[in-house]
Design an enzyme around this catalytic site. Structure first.
Site, PDB file in Angstrom:
ATOM      1  N   SER A  95       0.831  -1.199   0.000  1.00  0.00           N
ATOM      2  CA  SER A  95       0.000   0.000   0.000  1.00  0.00           C
ATOM      3  C   SER A  95       0.871   1.257   0.000  1.00  0.00           C
ATOM      4  O   SER A  95       1.721   1.414  -0.865  1.00  0.00           O
ATOM      5  CB  SER A  95      -0.952  -0.067   1.201  1.00  0.00           C
ATOM      6  OG  SER A  95      -1.944   0.912   1.116  1.00  0.00           O
ATOM      7  N   ASP A 217     -10.233  -4.610  -5.115  1.00  0.00           N
ATOM      8  CA  ASP A 217      -9.606  -3.895  -4.007  1.00  0.00           C
ATOM      9  C   ASP A 217     -10.343  -2.575  -3.812  1.00  0.00           C
ATOM     10  O   ASP A 217     -10.385  -1.741  -4.720  1.00  0.00           O
ATOM     11  CB  ASP A 217      -8.119  -3.657  -4.344  1.00  0.00           C
ATOM     12  CG  ASP A 217      -7.339  -2.923  -3.254  1.00  0.00           C
ATOM     13  OD1 ASP A 217      -7.960  -2.256  -2.404  1.00  0.00           O
ATOM     14  OD2 ASP A 217      -6.109  -3.001  -3.270  1.00  0.00           O
ATOM     15  N   HIS A 246      -7.640  -5.330  -0.001  1.00  0.00           N
ATOM     16  CA  HIS A 246      -6.465  -4.453  -0.001  1.00  0.00           C
ATOM     17  C   HIS A 246      -5.293  -5.029   0.804  1.00  0.00           C
ATOM     18  O   HIS A 246      -4.194  -4.523   0.736  1.00  0.00           O
ATOM     19  CB  HIS A 246      -6.873  -3.077   0.561  1.00  0.00           C
ATOM     20  CG  HIS A 246      -5.822  -2.022   0.377  1.00  0.00           C
ATOM     21  ND1 HIS A 246      -5.353  -1.641  -0.866  1.00  0.00           N
ATOM     22  CD2 HIS A 246      -5.133  -1.274   1.286  1.00  0.00           C
ATOM     23  CE1 HIS A 246      -4.425  -0.693  -0.714  1.00  0.00           C
ATOM     24  NE2 HIS A 246      -4.274  -0.468   0.578  1.00  0.00           N
TER      25      HIS A 246
END
Length: 270
Positions: A95, A217, A246
């Site tokens: 991320s 996601d 995610h």
């Protein structure tokens, strides 16, 4: 142990020639890698750390000015590598940490053999001819909800972000690490991440990048992985996995761990 290592709860496990750095995303800490680490320790030296602001770090160390940009985190990463005297590593960033690694690699490309980016996005907001997945209104509502009742927001956000089964261990785990963050710090970090725009730096990233993405996601539409692939300055490769959510390394380890090991072990240019 140096000051930087202590502040970031740095752990070094395993042994081997290659150094692998595992960097977590928003709302988690280094425990998010628990399914991956056992597969690496036999033949790699693995460095784990917590980003400043994670619930496991001392909130007194969180500098609200320093961390209004992702550069603050990138300098932390470089400081950790310097303190551990790392000369080259394979960097796995989840991320926001994928972009943090990208920024760090522009300053010191020599330190990064390659970047493995999981669920990465250079910009979350939609723009002209760019689909990031969010409108400003969506983000404003998200920040407001965090401010109004952080605990309630965590309970709602965790299953959405993780995807799949609402009662899963992964949702419980993400809820726990999210809730461990101090609410004002979590809000500040979320604002920095969701309002960031790293598109202009992508051409400056010259180290090889492996872009790994879930098919579904909440935070990062699949088209974003293709955008990264087209705009990064060096060699890159994209793999879209059949996973949902995610945090696929936490929620779908059976699918994700083999893919990650593959990208860690093999280079784009064979």
């Amino acid at each position: 142990m140096g000051i930087v290592e202590q502040a970031h709860n740095v752990k070094v496990v395993g042994s081997g020639e290659r150094v692998i750095v595992l960097a977590h995303g928003f709302g988690t800490d280094q425990s998010v890698w628990k399914h991956l680490v056992p597969h690496l320790v036999d033949d790699h030296r693995v460095i784990l750390y917590d980003n400043m602001g994670a619930g496991t770090t001392n909130p007194d160390y969180f500098d609200f000015n320093r961390y209004t940009t992702l550069e603050g985190y990138a300098y932390d990463l470089l400081a950790i590598l310097e303190e551990l005297q790392v000369e080259s590593c394979i960097y796995v960033g989840h991320s926001v940490s994928a972009m943090i690694g990208a920024i760090a690699s522009i300053t010191r490309p020599d330190l990064f053999a390659k970047l493995v980016m999981i669920s990465a996005s250079p910009r979350y907001l939609n723009d002209v001819e760019y689909f990031g997945g969010f409108e400003q209104e969506d983000l404003d509502q998200l920040f407001q909800a965090m401010q109004d009742n952080y605990k309630a927001w965590c309970s709602g956000f965790a299953p959405l972000a993780v995807g799949g089964d609402m009662e899963s261990l992964a949702v419980q785990e993400f809820s726990r690490t999210l809730f461990n963050m101090r609410p004002d710090i979590a809000l500040s970090v979320a604002q920095t991440i969701f309002q960031s725009d790293m598109r202009q730096i992508l051409p400056l990233v010259t180290v090889p990048c492996h872009i790994i993405q879930s098919m579904k996601d909440l935070a990062v539409p699949v088209v974003v992985s293709e955008y990264l692939h087209q705009n990064l300055g060096g060699e890159s490769i994209v793999e879209v996995m059949s996973s949902d959510g995610h945090l696929p390394q936490l929620s779908s380890p059976d699918v994700v761990i083999p893919v990650l090991l593959n990208h860690i072990r093999y280079n784009i240019v064979q």
